[in-house]
Design a protein around this motif. Structure first.
Motif, PDB file in Angstrom:
ATOM      1  N   ALA A  27      44.923  40.301  65.243  1.00 59.31           N
ATOM      2  CA  ALA A  27      43.998  41.399  65.503  1.00 59.31           C
ATOM      3  C   ALA A  27      43.534  42.015  64.191  1.00 59.31           C
ATOM      4  O   ALA A  27      44.317  42.214  63.270  1.00 59.31           O
ATOM      5  CB  ALA A  27      44.663  42.447  66.379  1.00 59.31           C
ATOM      6  N   GLU A  28      42.239  42.321  64.114  1.00 56.09           N
ATOM      7  CA  GLU A  28      41.676  42.936  62.912  1.00 56.09           C
ATOM      8  C   GLU A  28      41.628  44.452  63.082  1.00 56.09           C
ATOM      9  O   GLU A  28      41.107  44.953  64.072  1.00 56.09           O
ATOM     10  CB  GLU A  28      40.279  42.398  62.648  1.00 56.09           C
ATOM     11  N   GLU A  29      42.161  45.173  62.117  1.00 56.33           N
ATOM     12  CA  GLU A  29      42.149  46.627  62.201  1.00 56.33           C
ATOM     13  C   GLU A  29      40.814  47.178  61.715  1.00 56.33           C
ATOM     14  O   GLU A  29      40.278  46.742  60.704  1.00 56.33           O
ATOM     15  CB  GLU A  29      43.279  47.227  61.372  1.00 56.33           C
ATOM     16  N   LEU A  30      40.289  48.121  62.459  1.00 57.35           N
ATOM     17  CA  LEU A  30      39.036  48.771  62.095  1.00 57.35           C
ATOM     18  C   LEU A  30      39.264  50.273  62.146  1.00 57.35           C
ATOM     19  O   LEU A  30      39.520  50.840  63.206  1.00 57.35           O
ATOM     20  CB  LEU A  30      37.927  48.365  63.074  1.00 57.35           C
ATOM     21  N   SER A  31      39.208  50.925  60.995  1.00 63.53           N
ATOM     22  CA  SER A  31      39.452  52.369  60.936  1.00 63.53           C
ATOM     23  C   SER A  31      38.136  53.132  61.042  1.00 63.53           C
ATOM     24  O   SER A  31      37.163  52.818  60.361  1.00 63.53           O
ATOM     25  CB  SER A  31      40.168  52.735  59.638  1.00 63.53           C
ATOM     26  N   VAL A  32      38.121  54.139  61.903  1.00 64.51           N
ATOM     27  CA  VAL A  32      36.901  54.919  62.148  1.00 64.51           C
ATOM     28  C   VAL A  32      37.223  56.412  62.084  1.00 64.51           C
ATOM     29  O   VAL A  32      38.119  56.893  62.776  1.00 64.51           O
ATOM     30  CB  VAL A  32      36.282  54.585  63.514  1.00 64.51           C
ATOM     31  N   ALA A  33      36.495  57.137  61.256  1.00 66.32           N
ATOM     32  CA  ALA A  33      36.611  58.592  61.181  1.00 66.32           C
ATOM     33  C   ALA A  33      35.683  59.215  62.213  1.00 66.32           C
ATOM     34  O   ALA A  33      34.535  58.790  62.354  1.00 66.32           O
ATOM     35  CB  ALA A  33      36.245  59.073  59.777  1.00 66.32           C
ATOM     36  N   ALA A  34      36.180  60.212  62.931  1.00 66.33           N
ATOM     37  CA  ALA A  34      35.361  60.820  63.979  1.00 66.33           C
ATOM     38  C   ALA A  34      35.727  62.278  64.156  1.00 66.33           C
ATOM     39  O   ALA A  34      36.867  62.687  63.902  1.00 66.33           O
ATOM     40  CB  ALA A  34      35.554  60.070  65.298  1.00 66.33           C
ATOM     41  N   THR A  35      34.758  63.079  64.579  1.00 62.04           N
ATOM     42  CA  THR A  35      35.049  64.449  64.979  1.00 62.04           C
ATOM     43  C   THR A  35      35.586  64.419  66.416  1.00 62.04           C
ATOM     44  O   THR A  35      35.351  63.460  67.152  1.00 62.04           O
ATOM     45  CB  THR A  35      33.794  65.329  64.863  1.00 62.04           C
ATOM     46  N   PRO A  36      36.325  65.466  66.818  1.00 61.80           N
ATOM     47  CA  PRO A  36      37.093  65.405  68.068  1.00 61.80           C
ATOM     48  C   PRO A  36      36.299  65.126  69.337  1.00 61.80           C
ATOM     49  O   PRO A  36      36.636  64.220  70.104  1.00 61.80           O
ATOM     50  CB  PRO A  36      37.766  66.786  68.126  1.00 61.80           C
ATOM     51  N   VAL A  37      35.256  65.935  69.581  1.00 61.40           N
ATOM     52  CA  VAL A  37      34.519  65.842  70.843  1.00 61.40           C
ATOM     53  C   VAL A  37      33.027  65.721  70.576  1.00 61.40           C
ATOM     54  O   VAL A  37      32.483  66.513  69.794  1.00 61.40           O
ATOM     55  CB  VAL A  37      34.765  67.097  71.723  1.00 61.40           C
ATOM     56  N   PRO A  38      32.345  64.741  71.168  1.00 61.07           N
ATOM     57  CA  PRO A  38      32.877  63.716  72.072  1.00 61.07           C
ATOM     58  C   PRO A  38      33.281  62.426  71.362  1.00 61.07           C
ATOM     59  O   PRO A  38      33.770  61.499  71.988  1.00 61.07           O
ATOM     60  CB  PRO A  38      31.687  63.456  72.993  1.00 61.07           C
ATOM     61  N   HIS A  39      33.049  62.368  70.055  1.00 64.25           N
ATOM     62  CA  HIS A  39      33.151  61.109  69.321  1.00 64.25           C
ATOM     63  C   HIS A  39      34.514  60.435  69.431  1.00 64.25           C
ATOM     64  O   HIS A  39      34.603  59.254  69.811  1.00 64.25           O
ATOM     65  CB  HIS A  39      32.778  61.359  67.863  1.00 64.25           C
ATOM     66  N   ALA A  40      35.581  61.161  69.085  1.00 67.02           N
ATOM     67  CA  ALA A  40      36.917  60.569  69.156  1.00 67.02           C
ATOM     68  C   ALA A  40      37.294  60.224  70.596  1.00 67.02           C
ATOM     69  O   ALA A  40      37.964  59.215  70.852  1.00 67.02           O
ATOM     70  CB  ALA A  40      37.941  61.518  68.545  1.00 67.02           C
ATOM     71  N   GLU A  41      36.854  61.045  71.529  1.00 67.22           N
ATOM     72  CA  GLU A  41      37.159  60.779  72.942  1.00 67.22           C
ATOM     73  C   GLU A  41      36.498  59.489  73.414  1.00 67.22           C
ATOM     74  O   GLU A  41      37.092  58.705  74.161  1.00 67.22           O
ATOM     75  CB  GLU A  41      36.698  61.953  73.808  1.00 67.22           C
ATOM     76  N   ILE A  42      35.266  59.256  72.981  1.00 66.40           N
ATOM     77  CA  ILE A  42      34.568  58.020  73.354  1.00 66.40           C
ATOM     78  C   ILE A  42      35.254  56.814  72.717  1.00 66.40           C
ATOM     79  O   ILE A  42      35.429  55.771  73.359  1.00 66.40           O
ATOM     80  CB  ILE A  42      33.086  58.098  72.935  1.00 66.40           C
ATOM     81  N   LEU A  43      35.667  56.965  71.464  1.00 64.12           N
ATOM     82  CA  LEU A  43      36.362  55.873  70.787  1.00 64.12           C
ATOM     83  C   LEU A  43      37.704  55.567  71.460  1.00 64.12           C
ATOM     84  O   LEU A  43      38.080  54.395  71.606  1.00 64.12           O
ATOM     85  CB  LEU A  43      36.582  56.221  69.317  1.00 64.12           C
ATOM     86  N   GLU A  44      38.423  56.596  71.862  1.00 65.26           N
ATOM     87  CA  GLU A  44      39.691  56.383  72.563  1.00 65.26           C
ATOM     88  C   GLU A  44      39.465  55.640  73.880  1.00 65.26           C
ATOM     89  O   GLU A  44      40.289  54.816  74.298  1.00 65.26           O
ATOM     90  CB  GLU A  44      40.389  57.721  72.837  1.00 65.26           C
ATOM     91  N   PHE A  45      38.350  55.924  74.525  1.00 62.86           N
ATOM     92  CA  PHE A  45      38.029  55.276  75.797  1.00 62.86           C
ATOM     93  C   PHE A  45      37.839  53.768  75.628  1.00 62.86           C
ATOM     94  O   PHE A  45      38.252  52.983  76.489  1.00 62.86           O
ATOM     95  CB  PHE A  45      36.761  55.916  76.392  1.00 62.86           C
ATOM     96  N   ILE A  46      37.210  53.348  74.524  1.00 62.46           N
ATOM     97  CA  ILE A  46      36.938  51.918  74.345  1.00 62.46           C
ATOM     98  C   ILE A  46      38.043  51.195  73.574  1.00 62.46           C
ATOM     99  O   ILE A  46      37.997  49.968  73.446  1.00 62.46           O
ATOM    100  CB  ILE A  46      35.588  51.686  73.621  1.00 62.46           C
ATOM    101  N   LYS A  47      39.024  51.922  73.096  1.00 59.90           N
ATOM    102  CA  LYS A  47      40.097  51.302  72.302  1.00 59.90           C
ATOM    103  C   LYS A  47      40.814  50.174  73.037  1.00 59.90           C
ATOM    104  O   LYS A  47      41.028  49.096  72.451  1.00 59.90           O
ATOM    105  CB  LYS A  47      41.085  52.371  71.849  1.00 59.90           C
TER     106      LYS A  47
END
Length: 214
Positions: free
Chosen positions: A24-44
């Motif tokens: 698996a390839e790691e991809l690090s993404v910086a995000a602000t909490p809402v909604p960006h991080a929440e959307i990223l957590e959803f597709i993780k």
């Protein structure tokens, strides 16, 4: 039960599991909490099945996410729109680029003192964002509401008529560097952000406060 055969089978399964995880390839993404991080957590979880280990780092400011990516401490960020990115690149000498647009957070005017703009009196104090791009966006909205008259609105944006549409320049974007924007992992992330599942997640969770831009 043949314990020797069972042990060998379990060992083989463990090796197979380790091999999948290690690839698996790691991809690090910086995000602000809402909604960006929440959307990223959803597709993780979806990305994990596609061989991308999404490492989400939450930031509460609008400076560090770009600096972290520019300095190659992180692979991408998701928190800003194109006008802000353009201003940041020009002011900081960076060359970050947009990978894809994801959503719009419609701009609005709010008050705890009045229920209608008709109740706003001459000389009333109105607060707007203090950064140039969002400040300009706020001024255009106030002009649209008939509260102010700008001398030259064209100096703020050429797209004022579609400012809050899904094709506006204020679409929140996934941002990376020129050297990694086309990587396989980045493109998988972009595709996941444009999935029907993400569109429905945005519609269901944010009830119009966030609007899909795809």
């Amino acid at each position: 039960m043949n314990l020797k055969k069972t042990f060998v089978a379990l060992a083989a399964a463990a090796v197979t599991t380790f091999s999948v995880s290690a690839s698996a390839e790691e991809l690090s993404v910086a995000a602000t909490p809402v909604p960006h991080a929440e959307i990223l957590e959803f597709i993780k979880p979806k990305l994990a099945k596609e061989g991308v280990d999404l490492d989400i780092k939450v930031f509460t400011d609008y400076i560090q996410p770009n600096i972290q990516v520019a300095q190659k401490r992180m692979d991408a960020n998701y928190f800003q729109h194109q006008p802000y990115l353009d201003e940041f690149n020009e002011g900081r000498g960076t060359n970050l680029v947009a990978v894809t647009g994801v959503h719009v957070e419609p701009f609005g005017a709010y008050s705890s003192k009045i229920d209608s703009l008709d109740d706003l009196k001459d000389g009333a104090v109105v607060a707007i964002p203090n950064d140039p791009t969002n400040g300009g966006r706020a001024l255009l909205l106030l002009q649209k509401a008939g509260l102010i008259k700008l001398k030259d609105a064209s100096k703020i944006t050429k797209d004022a008529l579609v400012i809050e549409g899904s094709d506006s320049p204020y679409v929140n974007i996934l941002v990376a560097r020129p050297d990694n924007k086309d990587s396989e992992a980045m493109q998988k992330l972009a595709a996941a952000l444009h999935s029907d599942a993400v569109k429905q997640f945005i519609l269901d969770k944010y009830k119009g406060a966030v609007v899909p831009a795809f």
